[in-house]
Design a protein around this motif. Structure first.
Motif, short mmCIF file in Angstrom:
data_model
loop_
_atom_site.label_atom_id
_atom_site.label_comp_id
_atom_site.label_asym_id
_atom_site.label_seq_id
_atom_site.Cartn_x
_atom_site.Cartn_y
_atom_site.Cartn_z
N SER A 7 -31.19 27.56 -21.36
CA SER A 7 -31.71 26.20 -21.46
C SER A 7 -30.54 25.25 -21.71
O SER A 7 -29.42 25.70 -22.00
CB SER A 7 -32.74 26.09 -22.59
OG SER A 7 -32.15 26.42 -23.83
N GLY A 8 -30.82 23.97 -21.59
CA GLY A 8 -29.82 22.96 -21.92
C GLY A 8 -29.18 22.28 -20.73
O GLY A 8 -28.38 21.36 -20.91
N GLY A 9 -29.50 22.71 -19.53
CA GLY A 9 -28.92 22.06 -18.37
C GLY A 9 -29.51 20.68 -18.15
O GLY A 9 -30.45 20.27 -18.84
N GLY A 10 -28.93 19.97 -17.20
CA GLY A 10 -29.44 18.64 -16.90
C GLY A 10 -28.44 17.84 -16.10
O GLY A 10 -27.46 18.37 -15.59
N VAL A 92 -25.51 26.05 -10.83
CA VAL A 92 -26.50 26.74 -11.67
C VAL A 92 -25.72 27.69 -12.56
O VAL A 92 -24.90 28.48 -12.08
CB VAL A 92 -27.52 27.51 -10.82
CG1 VAL A 92 -28.51 28.24 -11.73
CG2 VAL A 92 -28.27 26.56 -9.89
N TYR A 93 -25.97 27.59 -13.86
CA TYR A 93 -25.27 28.42 -14.83
C TYR A 93 -26.18 29.57 -15.28
O TYR A 93 -27.35 29.35 -15.62
CB TYR A 93 -24.85 27.57 -16.03
CG TYR A 93 -23.66 26.70 -15.72
CD1 TYR A 93 -23.77 25.61 -14.87
CD2 TYR A 93 -22.41 26.97 -16.27
CE1 TYR A 93 -22.68 24.82 -14.56
CE2 TYR A 93 -21.31 26.18 -15.98
CZ TYR A 93 -21.45 25.11 -15.11
OH TYR A 93 -20.35 24.33 -14.80
N TYR A 94 -25.61 30.77 -15.26
CA TYR A 94 -26.35 31.98 -15.58
C TYR A 94 -25.74 32.70 -16.78
O TYR A 94 -24.51 32.79 -16.91
CB TYR A 94 -26.34 32.95 -14.40
CG TYR A 94 -27.04 32.46 -13.17
CD1 TYR A 94 -26.35 31.76 -12.19
CD2 TYR A 94 -28.40 32.70 -12.97
CE1 TYR A 94 -26.98 31.31 -11.04
CE2 TYR A 94 -29.04 32.26 -11.83
CZ TYR A 94 -28.33 31.56 -10.88
OH TYR A 94 -28.97 31.12 -9.75
N THR A 110 -29.79 27.87 -15.29
CA THR A 110 -30.10 26.48 -15.63
C THR A 110 -29.17 25.57 -14.85
O THR A 110 -27.97 25.82 -14.76
CB THR A 110 -29.99 26.25 -17.15
OG1 THR A 110 -30.42 24.92 -17.48
CG2 THR A 110 -28.57 26.46 -17.67
N GLN A 111 -29.74 24.53 -14.26
CA GLN A 111 -28.98 23.63 -13.38
C GLN A 111 -28.18 22.62 -14.20
O GLN A 111 -28.73 21.96 -15.09
CB GLN A 111 -29.93 22.89 -12.44
CG GLN A 111 -29.24 21.86 -11.55
CD GLN A 111 -28.39 22.49 -10.47
OE1 GLN A 111 -28.83 23.40 -9.78
NE2 GLN A 111 -27.16 21.99 -10.32
#
Length: 116
Positions: A7-10, A92-94, A110-111
């Motif tokens: 979580s935490g992307g944006g 996108v971070y994995y 999360t993008q």
């Protein structure tokens, strides 16, 4: 089985900051390896930062000095603090988790979009 939830992307402007979280369903210290990877559109997924079971961290050159990884054992959560973000950090971070038996797990991603 290990479940990983990122979580935490944006969306953030260049120069801004974000903190990503990866919550694991198992201890994040009884690991072989944990890491953050990212995948930009049309490109391969690549390692951003890794942590060994001994706690040693390795950052790839493009993020050194800007990104910082940390862990909270009480919450079984790994964080990625990202500062001075650039458009080329868009991806996108994995979250990646390799347990002590060598089984590998991935989160859903999360993008992160860096744009003005």
């Amino acid at each position: 089985q290990v479940q990983l939830v990122e979580s935490g992307g944006g969306l953030v402007q260049p120069g801004g900051s974000l903190r990503l979280s990866c919550a694991a369903s198992r201890s994040i210290f009884s690991i072989n390896f944990m890491g953050w990877y990212r995948q930009a559109p049309g490109k391969e997924r690549k390692l951003v930062v890794g942590i060994t079971n001994g706690g040693r961290t390795t950052y790839v050159d493009p993020v050194k000095g800007r990104f910082s990884v940390s862990r909270d054992g009480a919450k079984n959560t790994m964080y990625l603090e990202m500062n001075s973000l650039k458009p080329e950090d868009t991806a996108v971070y994995y979250c990646n988790y390799v347990d002590d038996k060598g089984f590998e797990y991935w989160g859903q991603g999360t993008q992160v979009t860096v744009s003005s």
